[in-house]
Structures are given as C-alpha cells and as structure tokens.
Design a protein around this motif. Structure first.
Motif, PDB file in Angstrom:
ATOM      1  N   ALA A   1       0.836  -1.204   0.000  1.00 41.17           N
ATOM      2  CA  ALA A   1       0.000   0.000   0.000  1.00 41.17           C
ATOM      3  C   ALA A   1       0.872   1.256   0.000  1.00 41.17           C
ATOM      4  O   ALA A   1       0.586   2.217  -0.714  1.00 41.17           O
TER       5      ALA A   1
ATOM      6  N   LEU B   1      -4.011  -2.328  -5.390  1.00 41.22           N
ATOM      7  CA  LEU B   1      -3.810  -3.098  -4.166  1.00 41.22           C
ATOM      8  C   LEU B   1      -4.640  -4.376  -4.211  1.00 41.22           C
ATOM      9  O   LEU B   1      -4.149  -5.455  -3.857  1.00 41.22           O
TER      10      LEU B   1
ATOM     11  N   ALA C   1      -8.828  -0.002   2.378  1.00 41.04           N
ATOM     12  CA  ALA C   1      -7.988   1.007   1.730  1.00 41.04           C
ATOM     13  C   ALA C   1      -8.872   2.120   1.184  1.00 41.04           C
ATOM     14  O   ALA C   1      -9.901   1.849   0.571  1.00 41.04           O
TER      15      ALA C   1
ATOM     16  N   LEU D   1      -2.548   5.810  -0.263  1.00 44.50           N
ATOM     17  CA  LEU D   1      -3.611   4.958   0.271  1.00 44.50           C
ATOM     18  C   LEU D   1      -3.595   5.075   1.784  1.00 44.50           C
ATOM     19  O   LEU D   1      -2.534   5.107   2.410  1.00 44.50           O
TER      20      LEU D   1
ATOM     21  N   CYS E   1      -6.589   1.795  -5.335  1.00 44.56           N
ATOM     22  CA  CYS E   1      -7.248   0.713  -4.593  1.00 44.56           C
ATOM     23  C   CYS E   1      -7.327  -0.550  -5.444  1.00 44.56           C
ATOM     24  O   CYS E   1      -7.129  -1.655  -4.940  1.00 44.56           O
TER      25      CYS E   1
ATOM     26  N   PHE F   1      -1.492   4.138   6.386  1.00 49.53           N
ATOM     27  CA  PHE F   1      -1.892   2.739   6.240  1.00 49.53           C
ATOM     28  C   PHE F   1      -1.242   1.953   7.369  1.00 49.53           C
ATOM     29  O   PHE F   1      -0.013   1.916   7.480  1.00 49.53           O
TER      30      PHE F   1
END
Length: 103
Positions: free
Chosen positions: A38, A70, A60, A44, A67, A100
C-alpha cells in the motif's frame, strides 16, 4: 471483470475498498507485506487486520486506480503465505485514517 470491480472510465475520485483475504494469511507477515505494498502504491490510507476466523481484512481509501492496484496484488501478487480467495466491496470513503496501518 467481476461486477463489483471499478470499470474503466468510471470516476477516479476517492473510494473505500474493503477486502477479505482467505487462505494461509495469518502468522506469515501478510499484514506487514500488505502495508508495504500500500505504501509502495502510494496515497492509500487504511489498515490490514487479522480476523478471528483466520482471514485478513484490508481496508484502503484512495483513488479507484490505486485501490484496484492493491486489490490486484492481494489476488495475484507475490504475497506471503497462500491466498485462496479475496472478496471485496467498494463504498464511499469514511476517512479518519492518518496512514496505512497494521492492526
């Protein structure tokens, strides 16, 4: 493409993607690698957390494109352990995440 995945050309505004990852994903560094991925994707915010039933939940928030990147990594990337499947939902962002994190 699955119906819940963002389609090409959709609004690239901020979204919330929640994914539940099944398989041998606890006790193998999966959350740490998810956070690293991430951060490598960039921009994110959210978290990766172990669930009592053996899955890992990944939340996320960021652009649809980031996104989706990921999510693709969760499904097909070089993850630790073994991923048997990933289920996700897309929603509006809720905010409140400074970065994150691993929970």
């Amino acid at each position: 493409m699955q119906p819940s995945e963002p389609r090409s050309g959709e609004d690239s505004g901020t979204v919330r993607m929640t994914a539940w990852v099944r398989g041998h994903v606890q006790g193998v560094g999966f959350r740490w690698f998810t956070r690293a991925q991430a951060l490598a994707i960039g921009d994110l915010r959210g978290f990766a957390s172990n669930l009592a039933d053996g899955r890992v939940q990944v939340v996320a928030e960021g652009s649809r494109e980031r996104c989706a990147r990921l999510l693709a990594w969760l499904r097909h990337g070089d993850t630790p352990g073994r991923v048997d499947g990933v289920t996700e939902i897309w929603d509006t962002p809720r905010g409140g995440y400074p970065d994150f994190a691993i929970r």
